[in-house]
Write a protein that holds these residues in place. Structure first.
Motif: not given
Ligand SMILES: [Zn+2]
Length: 134
Positions: A10-12, A61-62
């Motif tokens: 779920g993160r970049n 980042s999410r």
């Protein structure tokens, strides 16, 4: 590795922009170590640290949509730079056999073989005819 995979879900993750940011940070870090003037050295070092934090923030980042948009803007500019560098390298490679110049009317980039003496050149884009020494 399982922990890392779960943590990054779920993160970049890393994209080209984050990679570029990390590289710039490393370069600034090295440069800061070479600067003899203490105040400038510590400013550059702080800049390297701040950039590193931005890079890590982007990776963790999410808000993936926002990060993708930033990366797309970066890639657009990066491709422009890369294409320019490639064009210049091509010119350099062909400079023994070709002459390069711009059309006086439309500024189109033109290329003619070298060593043909004075020749008439017709611009393929605007049809302008002019004499050029090759
Ligand atoms: Zn032209």
């Amino acid at each position: 590795m399982n922990f890392l995979r779960r943590f990054m879900a779920g993160r970049n993750g890393t994209d080209q922009l984050s990679l570029a940011i990390l590289i710039v940070s490393i370069i600034l870090n090295v440069v800061s170590g070479m600067i003899r003037i203490a105040i400038i050295s510590s400013i550059v070092y702080s800049l390297a640290a701040a950039i590193l934090i931005i890079g890590i923030f982007r990776i963790l980042s999410r808000n993936i949509e926002r990060r993708r948009a930033e990366n797309a803007v970066f890639m657009r500019h990066w491709n422009k730079v890369r294409n320019y560098v490639r064009r210049q390298a091509d010119k350099l490679r062909q400079s023994k056999t070709f002459r390069f110049f711009k059309c006086p009317a439309c500024k189109n980039n033109l290329r003619v073989p070298k060593g043909k003496g004075k020749i008439y050149v017709t611009c393929p884009r605007c049809g302008e005819r002019f004499i050029k020494k090759t």
